[in-house]
Scaffold this active site. Sequence first.
Site, PDB file in Angstrom:
ATOM      1  N   TRP A 101       0.780  -1.536  -0.412  1.00 12.35           N
ATOM      2  CA  TRP A 101      -0.002   0.096  -0.234  1.00 12.35           C
ATOM      3  C   TRP A 101       0.994   0.570   0.193  1.00 12.35           C
ATOM      4  O   TRP A 101       0.187   2.311  -0.803  1.00 12.35           O
ATOM      5  CB  TRP A 101      -1.378   0.242   0.786  1.00 12.35           C
ATOM      6  CG  TRP A 101      -2.185  -1.359   0.949  1.00 12.35           C
ATOM      7  CD1 TRP A 101      -1.844  -2.579   1.848  1.00 12.35           C
ATOM      8  CD2 TRP A 101      -2.658  -1.080  -0.466  1.00 12.35           C
ATOM      9  NE1 TRP A 101      -2.999  -3.077   1.260  1.00 12.35           N
ATOM     10  CE2 TRP A 101      -3.896  -2.294   0.226  1.00 12.35           C
ATOM     11  CE3 TRP A 101      -3.790   0.036  -0.943  1.00 12.35           C
ATOM     12  CZ2 TRP A 101      -4.617  -2.980  -0.738  1.00 12.35           C
ATOM     13  CZ3 TRP A 101      -4.467  -0.663  -1.759  1.00 12.35           C
ATOM     14  CH2 TRP A 101      -5.186  -1.927  -1.510  1.00 12.35           C
ATOM     15  N   ASP A 171      -1.229   6.324   6.218  1.00 17.32           N
ATOM     16  CA  ASP A 171      -2.735   5.949   6.006  1.00 17.32           C
ATOM     17  C   ASP A 171      -3.077   5.126   7.361  1.00 17.32           C
ATOM     18  O   ASP A 171      -2.053   3.529   7.601  1.00 17.32           O
ATOM     19  CB  ASP A 171      -2.058   5.276   4.158  1.00 17.32           C
ATOM     20  CG  ASP A 171      -3.407   3.877   3.979  1.00 17.32           C
ATOM     21  OD1 ASP A 171      -4.466   3.930   5.017  1.00 17.32           O
ATOM     22  OD2 ASP A 171      -2.913   3.283   3.188  1.00 17.32           O
ATOM     23  N   LYS A 195     -12.100  -1.921   7.365  1.00 15.73           N
ATOM     24  CA  LYS A 195     -11.934  -2.681   7.556  1.00 15.73           C
ATOM     25  C   LYS A 195     -12.097  -2.538   9.479  1.00 15.73           C
ATOM     26  O   LYS A 195     -11.962  -3.222  10.109  1.00 15.73           O
ATOM     27  CB  LYS A 195      -9.949  -2.586   7.395  1.00 15.73           C
ATOM     28  CG  LYS A 195      -9.470  -2.870   6.176  1.00 15.73           C
ATOM     29  CD  LYS A 195      -8.140  -2.199   5.890  1.00 15.73           C
ATOM     30  CE  LYS A 195      -7.953  -2.111   4.419  1.00 15.73           C
ATOM     31  NZ  LYS A 195      -7.887  -3.518   4.548  1.00 15.73           N
TER      32      LYS A 195
END
Length: 359
Positions: A101, A171, A195
């Site tokens: 990511w 993030d 999530k």
Amino acid sequence: MRVFNFAAGPATLPLEVLEQVRDELTDWHGSGMSVMEVSHRGKPFVAVADQAEADLRELMAIPSGYRVLFLQGGASGQFSAIPQNLAHADSQVDYVNTGNWSKKAIEEARRYCKVNVVADEAASNYSTVPQASALRASAGATYFHYTPNETIGGVEFGYVPEVGQVPLVADMSSTILSRPVDISRFGLIYAGAQKNIGPSGLCLVIVREDLTGKARDGVPSIWDYAAMAKERSMLNTPPTFGIYVAGLFFQWLKRQGGLAGIGERTRRKAATLYRAIDESGFYRNPVAHDCRSWMNIPFTVPNPELEKPFVAEAAKAGLANLEGHRSVGGMRASIYNAMPQAGVDALVTFMQDFQRRHG
């Protein structure tokens, strides 16, 4: 029958939240309509959005100098929005590469400004994070970006980088709301909701107010933090259902003892699973011990041919979505906030039985 869902996202939600959604789905608060059908500008839904923000601010102790935005486009959308809001074409920005990511964030940022990768953990096959002493913001950096938890590789920072006066951007898709965090250490935090917050389609941005109003010319209004903040995230029609469910989730978190309570529960779940892996002599976690994620725990078996039987047999036992990401293989258990200790205990029991039969 409900299963224990170990998916990395969209992830499991608390059963009591889902049951409330079910009970209100066709007649929300006596309106004769679903919450998905009411006007986002009507007083009833505005109250929902306001309460969601108030509960989030309370849970995370968000200072008054920060704006909370409920946006669309996921965390991946923010890979583009962040450099367009905080930097210009000739700006230098710092990024740390610790896995899939962060790599995607770097690739996207390079389309908009000059990216300096201050640390790259590729040599360890992304099984480590940099030492705190090795991280320093570059002179003149506009912001410093890192990914506290890499969902795919299962590595996690055990510290918040010290970057001086350079705005720190994180993030937090996999870790948000899983433990207390000092918001004042950050210039901007962002997280996809699917999530640890609610359903997919919603992205949360917490941005220090002095970092808004700096978007470069040509940035679409829906990506302009100042424009969205001015309209309380309702410049366009927001993801109303996602905001509604997130609000219920925030209230659920408060009932669990807030972030201190959920943090202790998260730590205990992770310790249970790592202990089972380490003591087995059969399973293995590839991540350095001091970089292990509390939320995403990958593991392997001695023979890769056992991976498919493990996943299939686990699914029959009510343990769903344990296959590892296609890029790394193996297995992975994501144990976000809504995963109960009972789910982790059931997984450990299954792992021990599988080892007895196949070890």
